[in-house]
Write a protein that holds these residues in place. Structure first.
Motif, mmCIF file in Angstrom:
data_model
loop_
_atom_site.group_PDB
_atom_site.id
_atom_site.type_symbol
_atom_site.label_atom_id
_atom_site.label_comp_id
_atom_site.label_asym_id
_atom_site.label_seq_id
_atom_site.Cartn_x
_atom_site.Cartn_y
_atom_site.Cartn_z
ATOM 1 N N ILE A 49 0.857 -1.207 -0.004
ATOM 2 C CA ILE A 49 -0.050 -0.157 -0.073
ATOM 3 C C ILE A 49 1.028 1.184 -0.185
ATOM 4 C CG2 ILE A 49 -1.667 1.205 1.028
ATOM 5 C CD1 ILE A 49 -2.852 -1.535 2.450
ATOM 6 N N THR A 50 1.157 1.894 -0.830
ATOM 7 C CA THR A 50 1.685 3.223 -1.124
ATOM 8 C C THR A 50 1.330 4.323 -0.524
ATOM 9 O OG1 THR A 50 1.066 3.509 -3.296
ATOM 10 C CG2 THR A 50 2.929 2.348 -3.497
ATOM 11 N N ASP A 51 -0.023 4.429 -0.371
ATOM 12 C CA ASP A 51 -0.576 5.707 0.252
ATOM 13 C C ASP A 51 -0.507 5.558 1.596
ATOM 14 O OD1 ASP A 51 -2.613 8.181 -0.253
ATOM 15 O OD2 ASP A 51 -3.289 6.997 1.341
ATOM 16 N N ALA A 52 0.259 6.490 2.353
ATOM 17 C CA ALA A 52 0.525 6.493 3.558
ATOM 18 C C ALA A 52 -0.958 6.661 4.512
ATOM 19 C CB ALA A 52 1.115 7.714 4.126
ATOM 20 N N GLN A 53 -1.878 7.189 4.174
ATOM 21 C CA GLN A 53 -3.109 7.066 4.862
ATOM 22 C C GLN A 53 -3.999 6.032 4.779
ATOM 23 O OE1 GLN A 53 -5.675 10.627 4.650
ATOM 24 N NE2 GLN A 53 -4.014 12.249 5.155
ATOM 25 N N ALA A 54 -3.808 5.349 3.569
ATOM 26 C CA ALA A 54 -4.526 4.292 3.405
ATOM 27 C C ALA A 54 -3.857 3.183 4.117
ATOM 28 C CB ALA A 54 -4.464 3.736 1.848
ATOM 29 N N ARG A 55 -2.658 2.991 3.986
ATOM 30 C CA ARG A 55 -1.794 2.252 4.757
ATOM 31 C C ARG A 55 -1.867 2.207 6.211
ATOM 32 N NH1 ARG A 55 2.668 2.938 2.560
ATOM 33 N NH2 ARG A 55 3.511 4.855 3.906
ATOM 34 N N LEU A 56 -2.108 3.294 6.761
ATOM 35 C CA LEU A 56 -2.358 3.357 8.082
ATOM 36 C C LEU A 56 -3.909 2.913 8.663
ATOM 37 C CD1 LEU A 56 -1.948 4.414 11.140
ATOM 38 C CD2 LEU A 56 -2.618 6.781 10.409
ATOM 39 N N LEU A 57 -4.784 3.149 7.721
ATOM 40 C CA LEU A 57 -6.127 2.835 8.017
ATOM 41 C C LEU A 57 -6.021 1.235 7.896
ATOM 42 C CD1 LEU A 57 -8.162 5.228 6.344
ATOM 43 C CD2 LEU A 57 -7.990 5.170 8.825
ATOM 44 N N LYS A 58 -5.585 0.673 7.150
ATOM 45 C CA LYS A 58 -5.203 -0.897 7.140
ATOM 46 C C LYS A 58 -4.711 -1.417 8.258
ATOM 47 C CE LYS A 58 -5.689 -4.902 5.088
ATOM 48 N NZ LYS A 58 -6.904 -5.605 5.259
ATOM 49 N N ALA A 59 -3.607 -0.784 8.725
ATOM 50 C CA ALA A 59 -2.769 -1.321 10.013
ATOM 51 C C ALA A 59 -3.866 -1.191 11.278
ATOM 52 C CB ALA A 59 -1.809 -0.495 10.202
ATOM 53 N N VAL A 60 -4.385 0.004 11.286
ATOM 54 C CA VAL A 60 -5.519 0.152 12.362
ATOM 55 C C VAL A 60 -6.441 -0.906 12.322
ATOM 56 C CG1 VAL A 60 -7.335 1.618 13.158
ATOM 57 C CG2 VAL A 60 -5.063 2.612 12.360
ATOM 58 N N GLU A 61 -7.063 -1.108 11.132
ATOM 59 C CA GLU A 61 -8.077 -2.269 10.980
ATOM 60 C C GLU A 61 -7.435 -3.624 11.414
ATOM 61 O OE1 GLU A 61 -9.653 -4.859 7.250
ATOM 62 O OE2 GLU A 61 -10.331 -2.545 7.110
ATOM 63 N N LEU A 62 -6.211 -4.023 11.064
ATOM 64 C CA LEU A 62 -5.555 -5.369 11.438
ATOM 65 C C LEU A 62 -5.327 -5.511 12.819
ATOM 66 C CD1 LEU A 62 -2.813 -5.268 8.712
ATOM 67 C CD2 LEU A 62 -4.916 -6.832 8.925
ATOM 68 N N VAL A 63 -4.865 -4.321 13.828
ATOM 69 C CA VAL A 63 -4.824 -4.353 15.164
ATOM 70 C C VAL A 63 -5.969 -4.356 15.888
ATOM 71 C CG1 VAL A 63 -2.256 -3.723 14.839
ATOM 72 C CG2 VAL A 63 -3.892 -2.138 15.442
ATOM 73 N N THR A 64 -6.985 -4.023 15.402
ATOM 74 C CA THR A 64 -8.333 -3.773 16.196
ATOM 75 C C THR A 64 -9.322 -4.745 15.627
ATOM 76 O OG1 THR A 64 -9.313 -2.174 14.578
ATOM 77 C CG2 THR A 64 -7.836 -1.283 16.540
ATOM 78 N N GLU A 65 -9.338 -5.320 14.823
ATOM 79 C CA GLU A 65 -10.422 -6.488 14.480
ATOM 80 C C GLU A 65 -10.375 -7.464 15.178
ATOM 81 O OE1 GLU A 65 -9.838 -7.498 10.402
ATOM 82 O OE2 GLU A 65 -7.952 -8.465 10.752
ATOM 83 N N LYS A 66 -11.626 -8.170 15.017
ATOM 84 C CA LYS A 66 -11.763 -9.528 15.905
ATOM 85 C C LYS A 66 -10.999 -10.694 14.707
ATOM 86 C CE LYS A 66 -13.698 -11.656 19.451
ATOM 87 N NZ LYS A 66 -12.635 -12.757 19.385
ATOM 88 N N ILE A 67 -10.200 -11.389 15.521
ATOM 89 C CA ILE A 67 -9.232 -12.180 14.907
ATOM 90 C C ILE A 67 -9.938 -13.784 14.274
ATOM 91 C CG2 ILE A 67 -7.059 -13.508 14.855
ATOM 92 C CD1 ILE A 67 -6.849 -10.594 14.632
ATOM 93 N N GLN A 68 -9.658 -13.922 13.050
ATOM 94 C CA GLN A 68 -9.988 -15.299 12.708
ATOM 95 C C GLN A 68 -8.787 -16.192 12.750
ATOM 96 O OE1 GLN A 68 -13.396 -15.837 11.873
ATOM 97 N NE2 GLN A 68 -13.640 -13.745 12.242
ATOM 98 N N ASP A 69 -9.260 -17.540 12.850
ATOM 99 C CA ASP A 69 -8.193 -18.663 12.748
ATOM 100 C C ASP A 69 -7.334 -18.523 11.610
ATOM 101 O OD1 ASP A 69 -6.602 -20.487 13.921
ATOM 102 O OD2 ASP A 69 -7.875 -22.093 13.279
ATOM 103 N N ASP A 70 -6.146 -18.570 11.788
ATOM 104 C CA ASP A 70 -5.343 -18.860 10.675
ATOM 105 C C ASP A 70 -4.852 -20.111 10.537
ATOM 106 O OD1 ASP A 70 -3.219 -18.825 9.050
ATOM 107 O OD2 ASP A 70 -1.875 -17.723 10.082
ATOM 108 N N THR A 71 -5.340 -21.249 9.450
ATOM 109 C CA THR A 71 -5.212 -22.664 9.453
ATOM 110 C C THR A 71 -3.873 -22.839 9.139
ATOM 111 O OG1 THR A 71 -5.884 -22.421 6.937
ATOM 112 C CG2 THR A 71 -7.608 -22.827 8.715
ATOM 113 N N SER A 72 -3.024 -21.963 8.624
ATOM 114 C CA SER A 72 -1.639 -22.354 8.200
ATOM 115 C C SER A 72 -0.693 -22.610 9.564
ATOM 116 C CB SER A 72 -0.842 -21.434 7.736
ATOM 117 O OG SER A 72 -0.711 -20.006 8.287
#
Length: 223
Positions: free
Chosen positions: A95-118
């Motif tokens: 993600i090259t756009d800094a604001q879009a990258r930040l919002l994606k990061a915020v989503e990752l650290v705040t969302e309810k986690i699903q199991d990673d089958t790997s």
């Protein structure tokens, strides 16, 4: 990303274990079943005796891997934050756009986690439940300064600092990047807890997630 993660060993501070549990079938079973048992009965009620009974192993064999249950909880939460750091790196890398990258990061650290089958022996969704309820118990102790000096919280601080960097890149003149980053990460855990248990003091619910709240907060700051 998940194909790559399946080839990656999440690094955990070696002082958190006596013997690396990833090196044996019993060790991986200890990790797998301790996550499930702590989620079921809570950390206070959790004991090595109960875990030993659950996995059909002597209590003494568990002490060959972990000095005590506090170190085990530190191990589990450190593994979680290490896994989260990999998610942050690989899901924001292109993600090259800094604001879009930040919002994606915020989503990752705040969302309810699903199991990673790997990761076969670790259920990240259940581990996320433990982090939501129990993570502060690893920090709010009399030993926190000593444990911090030994590097026990290094992985967690790396996650916070990655978010700090993204905040700074998106809004260089914002003076509270560290406070915002740590507040987002720990606050999201608290909001998930309130959503599930103390619903009258949060706006988060099944329709309005903690991720939505924190992304909205960050968007207001970015204006």
């Amino acid at each position: 990303m998940m194909e790559y993660l399946s080839q990656v060993v999440i690094s955990v501070h070696p002082k958190l274990y006596v013997k690396n549990p990833e090196t044996s079938e019993l060790g991986r079973k200890i990790i797998q079943q301790s996550i499930l048992l702590i989620d079921e009965i809570g950390f206070e009620a959790f004991t090595f005796k109960k875990l030993g009974e659950r996995i059909g192993s002597n209590e003494s064999s568990l002490y060959r891997y972990f000095e005590n249950k506090h170190k085990l909880l530190l191990y589990l939460t450190s593994w979680y934050w290490g896994w989260m750091e990999y998610r942050l790196v690989f899901e924001t890398n292109n993600i090259t756009d800094a604001q879009a990258r930040l919002l994606k990061a915020v989503e990752l650290v705040t969302e309810k986690i699903q199991d990673d089958t790997s990761t076969v022996h670790i259920n990240e969704a259940v581990l996320n439940n433990i982090v939501i309820v129990e993570f502060t118990k690893t920090i709010l102790t009399k030993e926190v300064d000593q444990e911090n000096s030994e590097g026990f919280f290094m992985v967690y601080k790396k996650v916070v600092n990655r978010l700090v960097q993204m905040i700074t890149e998106a809004k260089p003149d914002y003076p509270f990047a560290k406070s915002l980053a740590s507040s987002i990460i720990e606050g999201a855990l608290h909001q998930h807890f309130l959503k599930d248990h103390l619903t009258t003091i949060t706006d988060c619910n099944e329709l309005q997630s903690p991720s939505a709240f924190y992304k909205n907060l960050v968007e207001q700051i970015l204006k």
